[in-house]
Design an enzyme around this catalytic site. Structure first.
Site, mmCIF file in Angstrom:
data_model
loop_
_atom_site.group_PDB
_atom_site.id
_atom_site.type_symbol
_atom_site.label_atom_id
_atom_site.label_comp_id
_atom_site.label_asym_id
_atom_site.label_seq_id
_atom_site.Cartn_x
_atom_site.Cartn_y
_atom_site.Cartn_z
ATOM 1 N N SER A 1 0.836 -1.204 0.000
ATOM 2 C CA SER A 1 0.000 0.000 0.000
ATOM 3 C C SER A 1 0.870 1.254 0.000
ATOM 4 C CB SER A 1 -0.870 0.007 1.257
ATOM 5 O OG SER A 1 -1.518 1.255 1.398
ATOM 6 N N TYR B 1 -1.126 -0.533 10.121
ATOM 7 C CA TYR B 1 -1.212 -0.907 8.696
ATOM 8 C C TYR B 1 0.056 -0.497 7.950
ATOM 9 C CZ TYR B 1 -3.621 -1.211 4.096
ATOM 10 O OH TYR B 1 -4.002 -1.505 2.809
#
Ligand code: NAP
Length: 242
Positions: free
Chosen positions: A140, A153
């Protein structure tokens, strides 16, 4: 038989990846955690693309489940090889670090980072013996630049980026490439709670990406044409600065 395995293949980006790899000519093993209905829909799409679809539910975060389900499949299908692995399963659980519960930290790291390890480690020996393979890790933008509210994350995805670069160097000699794809905002269940209109204003392309756009890049990296690309992190984010 040479198979592709997609973790988190039941929905979103994973589903589009399953279809794209079927179009590339691979029978697809569709992993998911619990959403049988969605997984069966993906399987129907893979079959419509002319390929076999195998449903293989397991929790990527739990080593013993991965060993039982995936290890069991490998054991029972000795004549077959998983040649393409897409580590896609992931969750987000956003909260500022000051308020983060241990469980929020652990669950996000266990699913993305441990999950990547658990699955990749399980297929590693037969993949090395195959002397050809593709490992594609879905990371990501958050793992590249860090995003406030996503310390868990960002850490998980950055961890996978490091592992991608190291593993690529370990197994390049065996014709196995290892790359990561870093999407920005992609329309899926994961982003359905976000204000798409407001966030799109920050994106040069003025829109969220589509799962199929990420899947097209996976398809290329999985193809024979991409044989000299390894250890890379490729962004696909509509022009957001990375
Ligand atoms: P999604 O729509 O929420 O789908 C998540 C998928 O992962 C589902 O198939 C789910 O299975 C599976 N999954 C979740 N936890 C799992 C576990 N412990 N074991 C096995 N499978 C599990 O997510 P998405 O948006 O497609 O995201 C896919 C990947 O892209 C993730 O790694 C995410 O971090 C990354 N990504 C997404 C975006 C975005 O904007 N959407 C941006 C950058 C990166 P069930 O259906 O059974 O629950």
């Amino acid at each position: 038989m040479k198979y592709a395995l997609v973790t988190g293949g039941s929905r979103g980006i994973g589903r589009a990846v399953c279809v794209a790899l079927a179009q590339l000519g691979y029978p697809v093993i569709i992993n998911y955690k619990g959403n049988v209905t969605a997984a069966e829909e993906t399987a129907a799409m893979v079959k419509a693309a002319g390929q076999e679809a195998v449903l293989l539910p397991f929790d990527v975060a739990k080593k013993e489940d991965v060993t039982a389900a995936l290890g069991g499949w490998i054991e029972a299908n000795k004549g077959s090889t998983i040649e393409v692995l897409v580590n896609n399963a992931g969750i987000r659980n956003d909260v500022l670090m000051a308020f983060m519960e241990d469980e929020q930290w652990r669950s996000v790291l266990d699913t993305s980072l441990e999950g990547m390890y658990n699955v990749t480690r399980t297929i590693m020996q037969p993949l090395l013996m195959n002397r050809f393979g593709r490992i594609i890790n879905i990371v990501s933008l958050s793992g590249l630049k860090g995003m406030p509210g996503q310390v868990n994350y960002s850490a998980a995805k950055a961890g996978i980026i490091g592992a991608t670069k190291a593993l690529a160097q370990e197994i390049a000699k065996r014709n196995i490439t290892v790359n990561a794809i870093a999407p920005g905002f992609v329309a899926s269940d994961m982003t359905s709670d976000l204000n798409e209109k407001e966030l799109s204003a920050m994106i040069p392309m003025n829109r969220f990406g589509k799962p199929e756009e990420v899947a097209a890049l996976v398809k290329f990296l999985a193809s024979k044409d991409a044989g000299y690309i390894t250890g890379q992190v490729i962004s696909i984010n509509g022009g957001l600065y990375t």
